[in-house]
Design a protein around this motif. Sequence first.
Motif, PDB file in Angstrom:
ATOM      1  N   LEU A   1       0.855  -1.185   0.000  1.00  0.00           N
ATOM      2  CA  LEU A   1       0.000   0.000   0.000  1.00  0.00           C
ATOM      3  C   LEU A   1       0.895   1.241   0.000  1.00  0.00           C
ATOM      4  CD1 LEU A   1      -3.243   0.828   1.771  1.00  0.00           C
ATOM      5  CD2 LEU A   1      -1.269   2.267   2.324  1.00  0.00           C
ATOM      6  N   PHE A   2       0.652   2.121  -0.970  1.00  0.00           N
ATOM      7  CA  PHE A   2       1.459   3.331  -1.085  1.00  0.00           C
ATOM      8  C   PHE A   2       0.572   4.568  -1.061  1.00  0.00           C
ATOM      9  CE2 PHE A   2       4.174   0.120  -3.030  1.00  0.00           C
ATOM     10  CZ  PHE A   2       5.427   0.429  -2.510  1.00  0.00           C
ATOM     11  N   VAL A   3       0.903   5.486  -0.161  1.00  0.00           N
ATOM     12  CA  VAL A   3       0.342   6.836  -0.202  1.00  0.00           C
ATOM     13  C   VAL A   3       1.388   7.688  -0.909  1.00  0.00           C
ATOM     14  CG1 VAL A   3      -0.473   8.817   1.113  1.00  0.00           C
ATOM     15  CG2 VAL A   3      -0.980   6.501   1.902  1.00  0.00           C
ATOM     16  N   ILE A   4       1.028   8.226  -2.057  1.00  0.00           N
ATOM     17  CA  ILE A   4       1.995   8.896  -2.921  1.00  0.00           C
ATOM     18  C   ILE A   4       1.705  10.393  -2.931  1.00  0.00           C
ATOM     19  CG2 ILE A   4       2.989   8.939  -5.245  1.00  0.00           C
ATOM     20  CD1 ILE A   4       1.252   6.106  -5.432  1.00  0.00           C
ATOM     21  N   GLY A   5       2.577  11.147  -2.293  1.00  0.00           N
ATOM     22  CA  GLY A   5       2.424  12.589  -2.286  1.00  0.00           C
ATOM     23  C   GLY A   5       1.096  13.030  -1.688  1.00  0.00           C
ATOM     24  N   SER A   6       0.640  14.188  -2.140  1.00  0.00           N
ATOM     25  CA  SER A   6      -0.614  14.756  -1.653  1.00  0.00           C
ATOM     26  C   SER A   6      -1.234  15.615  -2.740  1.00  0.00           C
ATOM     27  CB  SER A   6      -0.361  15.617  -0.410  1.00  0.00           C
ATOM     28  OG  SER A   6       0.345  16.803  -0.763  1.00  0.00           O
ATOM     29  N   ASP A   7      -2.474  16.009  -2.511  1.00  0.00           N
ATOM     30  CA  ASP A   7      -3.102  16.917  -3.467  1.00  0.00           C
ATOM     31  C   ASP A   7      -2.280  18.200  -3.590  1.00  0.00           C
ATOM     32  OD1 ASP A   7      -3.753  17.697  -0.849  1.00  0.00           O
ATOM     33  OD2 ASP A   7      -5.772  18.371  -1.380  1.00  0.00           O
ATOM     34  N   GLN A   8      -1.714  18.671  -2.497  1.00  0.00           N
ATOM     35  CA  GLN A   8      -0.925  19.895  -2.531  1.00  0.00           C
ATOM     36  C   GLN A   8       0.369  19.711  -3.316  1.00  0.00           C
ATOM     37  OE1 GLN A   8      -0.491  20.947   1.598  1.00  0.00           O
ATOM     38  NE2 GLN A   8      -2.557  21.809   1.736  1.00  0.00           N
ATOM     39  N   SER A   9       1.055  18.582  -3.114  1.00  0.00           N
ATOM     40  CA  SER A   9       2.307  18.365  -3.839  1.00  0.00           C
ATOM     41  C   SER A   9       2.045  18.162  -5.329  1.00  0.00           C
ATOM     42  CB  SER A   9       3.068  17.161  -3.268  1.00  0.00           C
ATOM     43  OG  SER A   9       2.391  15.941  -3.509  1.00  0.00           O
ATOM     44  N   LEU A  10       0.927  17.506  -5.657  1.00  0.00           N
ATOM     45  CA  LEU A  10       0.590  17.324  -7.063  1.00  0.00           C
ATOM     46  C   LEU A  10       0.243  18.661  -7.726  1.00  0.00           C
ATOM     47  CD1 LEU A  10      -1.501  14.059  -6.696  1.00  0.00           C
ATOM     48  CD2 LEU A  10       0.670  14.272  -7.905  1.00  0.00           C
ATOM     49  N   LEU A  11      -0.482  19.518  -7.009  1.00  0.00           N
ATOM     50  CA  LEU A  11      -0.781  20.849  -7.531  1.00  0.00           C
ATOM     51  C   LEU A  11       0.492  21.663  -7.707  1.00  0.00           C
ATOM     52  CD1 LEU A  11      -3.980  21.813  -5.515  1.00  0.00           C
ATOM     53  CD2 LEU A  11      -3.808  21.739  -8.003  1.00  0.00           C
ATOM     54  N   ARG A  12       1.373  21.605  -6.702  1.00  0.00           N
ATOM     55  CA  ARG A  12       2.615  22.365  -6.785  1.00  0.00           C
ATOM     56  C   ARG A  12       3.457  21.901  -7.970  1.00  0.00           C
ATOM     57  NH1 ARG A  12       4.702  20.939  -2.306  1.00  0.00           N
ATOM     58  NH2 ARG A  12       6.238  19.503  -3.158  1.00  0.00           N
ATOM     59  N   SER A  13       3.544  20.587  -8.165  1.00  0.00           N
ATOM     60  CA  SER A  13       4.307  20.050  -9.285  1.00  0.00           C
ATOM     61  C   SER A  13       3.707  20.476 -10.622  1.00  0.00           C
ATOM     62  CB  SER A  13       4.353  18.524  -9.196  1.00  0.00           C
ATOM     63  OG  SER A  13       4.997  17.970 -10.323  1.00  0.00           O
ATOM     64  N   GLY A  14       2.386  20.372 -10.729  1.00  0.00           N
ATOM     65  CA  GLY A  14       1.728  20.752 -11.974  1.00  0.00           C
ATOM     66  C   GLY A  14       1.864  22.234 -12.258  1.00  0.00           C
ATOM     67  N   PHE A  15       1.680  23.048 -11.237  1.00  0.00           N
ATOM     68  CA  PHE A  15       1.814  24.499 -11.417  1.00  0.00           C
ATOM     69  C   PHE A  15       3.250  24.882 -11.753  1.00  0.00           C
ATOM     70  CE2 PHE A  15      -2.026  25.503  -8.481  1.00  0.00           C
ATOM     71  CZ  PHE A  15      -2.896  25.252  -9.532  1.00  0.00           C
ATOM     72  N   SER A  16       4.220  24.188 -11.152  1.00  0.00           N
ATOM     73  CA  SER A  16       5.619  24.488 -11.437  1.00  0.00           C
ATOM     74  C   SER A  16       5.964  24.172 -12.887  1.00  0.00           C
ATOM     75  CB  SER A  16       6.538  23.687 -10.499  1.00  0.00           C
ATOM     76  OG  SER A  16       6.353  24.071  -9.153  1.00  0.00           O
TER      77      SER A  16
END
Length: 257
Positions: A228-243
């Motif tokens: 079972l993997f929890v991968i990043g967060s909604d915030q990290s995914l948004l930050r990556s996409g926005f970057s």
Amino acid sequence: MSQHFAARLRDRQLLGGTFIKTPQSHHAEIAGLAGLDFVVFDSEHAPFSAAQLDHCLLGARAAGIASLVRLRQSSPSDVLQALDMGATGVLVPHVTSARQAREIVASARYRDGLRGFSNSPRAGAYGGHSMLQHIERSDSETAVLCQIEDREAVEAIDEIAGVAGIDCLFIGRADLSVSYRLFDVDHPEVERAIQRVASAGRSACVPVGMFVADTAAMARYAALGVTLFVIGSDQSLLRSGFSKLSQSVAELRSQIQ
């Protein structure tokens, strides 16, 4: 009918999800529509009120995605509130002893447990499920994940893993590195602690999960038996996409100026 989340977890199917740290339902809905296996609403490190958590759990249910709640603490009242709201399960931070693990399991179960009964909330279909139906469904489908993120927990891991009713030993690398006063999630001593937890899980036939910042390390830890993997967060995914978006705009700007 497809297996419920707890059955898939116990069967050690590879499961992937993410932390939701924004107290709105939309991100969980999007995660469900995108095909993730589950989300974890992080009430330990994000500002979820009870009303916001209730709304988010409703959003997850509407999207058909399993929903875990990372609790602020392991009190029976915190466990009960999340499960009554309809959470698929609880992720309990800083579990350091077998005694604490037994208390958590008891808080989450009716049979052989101490969970306070009510079939009137969302979990009991607002009274639509009979007492026995609600008890049987809740006990079989509720997932209990204990977060192993302290040196004390690693030292007691065989006893913790032996507690009946734990559905997953969830490794928190960051807190482990802090607990060992190493402040480096990739330090060899942290890696040895991870391997020790994974070994205890295999020996006790208890699934093992962990948080990873991205997908790069998943194969390495899957080889240790993590499923079972929890991968990043909604915030990290948004930050990556926005970057990436910002970088693309900057590159185009440099070309036309």
